[in-house]
Design an enzyme around this catalytic site. Structure first.
Site, short mmCIF file in Angstrom:
data_model
loop_
_atom_site.label_atom_id
_atom_site.label_comp_id
_atom_site.label_asym_id
_atom_site.label_seq_id
_atom_site.Cartn_x
_atom_site.Cartn_y
_atom_site.Cartn_z
N LYS A 7 64.90 42.98 25.16
CA LYS A 7 65.57 42.66 26.42
C LYS A 7 66.59 41.55 26.20
O LYS A 7 67.74 41.64 26.59
CB LYS A 7 64.52 42.23 27.46
CG LYS A 7 65.10 41.87 28.80
CD LYS A 7 64.03 41.53 29.81
CE LYS A 7 64.67 40.97 31.08
NZ LYS A 7 63.70 40.58 32.10
N GLU A 11 61.40 37.47 15.99
CA GLU A 11 60.75 38.51 15.18
C GLU A 11 61.63 39.76 15.10
O GLU A 11 61.84 40.34 14.04
CB GLU A 11 59.40 38.91 15.78
CG GLU A 11 58.33 37.83 15.75
CD GLU A 11 58.31 36.98 17.01
OE1 GLU A 11 59.35 36.84 17.69
OE2 GLU A 11 57.22 36.46 17.31
N GLY A 71 59.90 42.18 30.86
CA GLY A 71 59.61 42.83 29.58
C GLY A 71 58.34 43.67 29.62
O GLY A 71 58.32 44.82 29.17
N ARG A 72 57.27 43.12 30.19
CA ARG A 72 55.98 43.84 30.18
C ARG A 72 55.93 44.95 31.23
O ARG A 72 54.93 45.66 31.33
CB ARG A 72 54.83 42.84 30.34
CG ARG A 72 54.92 41.93 31.55
CD ARG A 72 53.94 40.77 31.44
NE ARG A 72 54.09 39.79 32.51
CZ ARG A 72 54.94 38.76 32.49
NH1 ARG A 72 55.73 38.58 31.44
NH2 ARG A 72 54.99 37.90 33.48
N GLU A 105 49.83 37.97 30.39
CA GLU A 105 51.10 37.27 30.48
C GLU A 105 51.51 37.11 31.95
O GLU A 105 52.22 36.17 32.31
CB GLU A 105 52.19 38.02 29.69
CG GLU A 105 53.38 37.17 29.31
CD GLU A 105 54.27 37.81 28.23
OE1 GLU A 105 54.05 37.56 27.03
OE2 GLU A 105 55.17 38.57 28.60
N HIS A 126 29.84 51.06 18.88
CA HIS A 126 29.29 50.71 17.56
C HIS A 126 29.85 49.38 17.06
O HIS A 126 29.69 49.04 15.88
CB HIS A 126 29.58 51.83 16.56
CG HIS A 126 28.91 53.11 16.96
ND1 HIS A 126 27.63 53.42 16.60
CD2 HIS A 126 29.34 54.12 17.75
CE1 HIS A 126 27.29 54.59 17.12
NE2 HIS A 126 28.31 55.03 17.83
N LYS A 147 57.29 29.22 20.50
CA LYS A 147 58.53 29.74 19.90
C LYS A 147 59.42 28.60 19.44
O LYS A 147 59.97 28.62 18.33
CB LYS A 147 59.32 30.56 20.95
CG LYS A 147 58.76 31.90 21.30
CD LYS A 147 59.76 32.60 22.24
CE LYS A 147 59.17 33.82 22.91
NZ LYS A 147 60.05 34.39 23.93
O1 F6P Z 1 56.23 37.16 24.40
C1 F6P Z 1 57.21 36.71 25.24
C2 F6P Z 1 58.22 37.75 25.58
O2 F6P Z 1 59.27 37.13 26.25
C3 F6P Z 1 57.66 38.90 26.38
O3 F6P Z 1 57.59 38.65 27.73
C4 F6P Z 1 58.57 40.00 26.02
O4 F6P Z 1 58.01 41.24 26.32
C5 F6P Z 1 58.71 39.76 24.53
O5 F6P Z 1 58.75 38.36 24.42
C6 F6P Z 1 59.89 40.41 23.87
O6 F6P Z 1 61.11 39.97 24.41
P1 F6P Z 1 62.47 40.73 24.14
O7 F6P Z 1 62.34 42.11 24.70
O8 F6P Z 1 63.51 39.92 24.83
O9 F6P Z 1 62.68 40.77 22.65
#
Ligand code: F6P
Length: 544
Positions: A205, A211, A265-266, A351, A382, A510
């Site tokens: 987003k 990452e 995002g979620r 979240e 199990h 972060k």
């Molecule tokens: O973990 C924090 C967060 O901001 C989430 O809410 C989101 O889904 C994720 O990082 C990934 O964010 P992006 O889609 O901006 O890479």
């Protein structure tokens, strides 16, 4: 008489005084039709709350709590596009992603259908073209493998749904997912793939997530080293709201699919973040997936609280969390293809409602979101079910199963179903000391051995669970199931009076990671660090 929220909580606490000494065994014995009174349906979907430790009075008082907390007005505010995400001053309109133009959703005065429909058509066309081999590499060769690089909301939903829908993938390419900044994730995903026939979707987003950006750069190098810079451009597409950043990364505008700041995002699986799923199952199935969401959205929007499935699920969750004091909830789908369902729901729920202050910034007066966890049944039986049956904590469970099998090994589905039924029965009814004693004596054990074993083999029972049953696992039913939980999370957030749509709690780590990264260089000045972090870094240097 209209109640205040405080009065509603007090009444519920009094209900628990009445109910906490009652055993589910007795509740079922006293009410032979308990299933009828506590199960609710929408078409083929039935949710059975009869194995929860509630009665009709408590349920009625939970509806009073929902009304006192303004659940109905808050729901209407969300659907109306009000800026209910107050700390980010944003509307919350993931429902518009699967709406029809007739729904009339508006974001800041603009009809969302005008925004959503062209993007939806474009990314579904792209998905079908990838599947059909019309989107190709620079030599005109079809892509065999697709890797989605994203994390959190840009990964968990697509991973879960793509695995759940594997039966619907037909002749499409293989779809893989890379999320972790640990290079092993990308390395393992690409190890057996050919860069010439691999397409990357960079899903973020913000298009700034550490990452995702580092994995995207590594993927670019992997492709460029194999086929060169120019040819590699055909191997990347992006999903993002940050079009400047996608263009700076070098992705052609026609390969970028956007969405909007009113999609969290979620909650973004039905936006273009679902591109990887759309490539996996094709546009027709993806549209059926959206239909399932929309039907649950409409049910949530239009059904009185007393028959409203997300509201019921939320209120029973409130009862478990705030009245019974349960700190966790286990989600156990009896469906191997839903093995990732709990990790997806973990982000959605934790979240959203893992918050310690109200919308006004005051410390909350009640416990908020529980820990969400789980695994697929029967595997879970199990691993951790021992604790759930006989441990000292009460862990409420949401069980899920389909009436129809998900594989051609049809006869195995009956055994799966029998296990699903057995677990909720055993949790609710348990096994008394006398039952254990009688059983062992009949088996011929001597009385002294029997008495020594009785405490170990007794099951207290009275452990709550909800059972969710539906016809079969399809794109439609999966969409409906996810929307059920999205709206459950929303209702609980309203009752706890927290902002379910921000996530400031993930920011500090972060920032710290960025500050600490240079400290891993040899010779870095560690003097300002606390002794633990400094000691760990010194050990890391020594062990490298
Ligand atoms: O973990 C924090 C967060 O901001 C989430 O809410 C989101 O889904 C994720 O990082 C990934 O964010 P992006 O889609 O901006 O890479």
């Amino acid at each position: 008489m209209t109640q205040t929220v405080e009065q509603a909580w007090d009444i519920l606490a009094a209900d628990w005084q009445r109910l906490q000494s009652q055993h589910l065994r007795d509740m079922f014995a006293n009410d032979p039709d308990r299933f009828d009174g506590f199960s609710f349906s929408l078409d083929d979907l039935t949710i059975d709350f009869s194995k929860e430790r509630i009665d009709a009075g408590a349920l009625a008082h939970l509806f009073d709590l929902a009304r006192a907390a303004d659940v109905e007005d808050s729901r209407d505010a969300m659907f109306a596009g009000k800026h209910i995400n107050t700390t980010e001053d944003r509307a919350v309109l993931h429902v518009a992603l699967r709406g029809s133009p007739d729904d009339g959703y508006q974001a800041d005065g603009q009809a969302t259908a005008d925004l959503v429909d062209p993007v939806l058509s474009a990314f579904l066309q792209f998905a079908d073209d990838v599947r059909a081999g019309q989107v190709t590499n620079a030599k005109g060769v079809a892509f065999k493998d697709v890797i989605n690089i994203g994390i959190g909301g840009s990964d968990l939903g697509p991973v879960m749904a793509t695995r759940a829908m594997s039966k619907f993938s037909g002749e499409g390419p293989n779809v893989y997912f890379v999320s972790n900044v640990d290079g092993a994730h990308l390395r393992d995903a690409t190890r057996d793939l050919n860069p010439e026939t691999t397409l990357f979707l960079i899903a973020s987003k913000s298009f700034t997530t550490q990452e995702t950006m580092i994995n995207a750069q590594a993927a670019k190098v992997w492709v460029e080293n194999s086929i060169g810079v120019e040819a590699s451009k055909a191997h990347f597409a992006a999903v993002s709201t940050n079009l400047d950043a996608t263009s700076a990364f070098g992705i052609a505008p026609e390969r970028v699919f956007g969405f909007w700041d009113w999609v969290g995002g979620r909650y973004s699986l039905t936006s273009s973040i679902g591109l990887s799923l759309a490539i996996a199952i094709g546009s027709e199935n993806f549209r059926a997936f959206l239909d399932g969401f929309r039907d649950m959205d409409q049910h949530f929007k239009n059904t009185p609280l007393e028959r409203n499935l997300p509201v019921l699920l939320a209120l029973v969750g409130i009862w478990r969390r705030n009245i019974m004091g349960c700190a966790t909830v286990a989600l156990i789908p009896y469906n191997q293809r839903l093995e990732n369902f709990s990790s997806y729901l973990q982000q959605m729920d934790m979240e959203s409602n893992g918050k310690r202050v109200t919308k006004d910034g005051a410390e909350v007066a009640t416990k908020t979101g529980p820990v969400i966890w789980g695994d697929a049944g029967t595997n879970a039986q199990h691993s951790f079910f021992q604790l759930i049956h006989q441990g000292t904590d009460i862990v409420p469970i949401d069980f899920m199963i389909t009436a129809q099998p998900t594989s051609y090994l049809v006869e195995q589905h009956d055994l799966l179903t029998a296990n699903f039924l057995a677990q909720s029965h055993a949790l609710a009814f348990g096994k008394t000391a006398q039952e254990v004693r009688d059983e062992l004596l009949v088996a011929g054990d001597d009385p002294a051995t029997v008495e020594a074993l009785v405490p170990h083999r007794t099951f207290p029972g009275n452990r709550p669970s909800t059972s969710i049953l539906y016809s079969s696992l399809t794109p439609y039913s999966l969409g409906r199931l996810i929307a059920l939980y999205e709206h459950k999370v929303f209702v609980q957030g309203v009752i706890w009076n927290v902002n379910s749509f921000d996530q400031w709690g993930v920011e500090l780590g972060k920032v710290m990671a960025n500050q600490l990264a240079p400290m891993l260089d040899d010779g870095a000045d560690l003097s300002g660090l606390n002794s633990s972090t400094r000691g760990l870094i010194e050990n890391i240097h020594a062990l490298k």
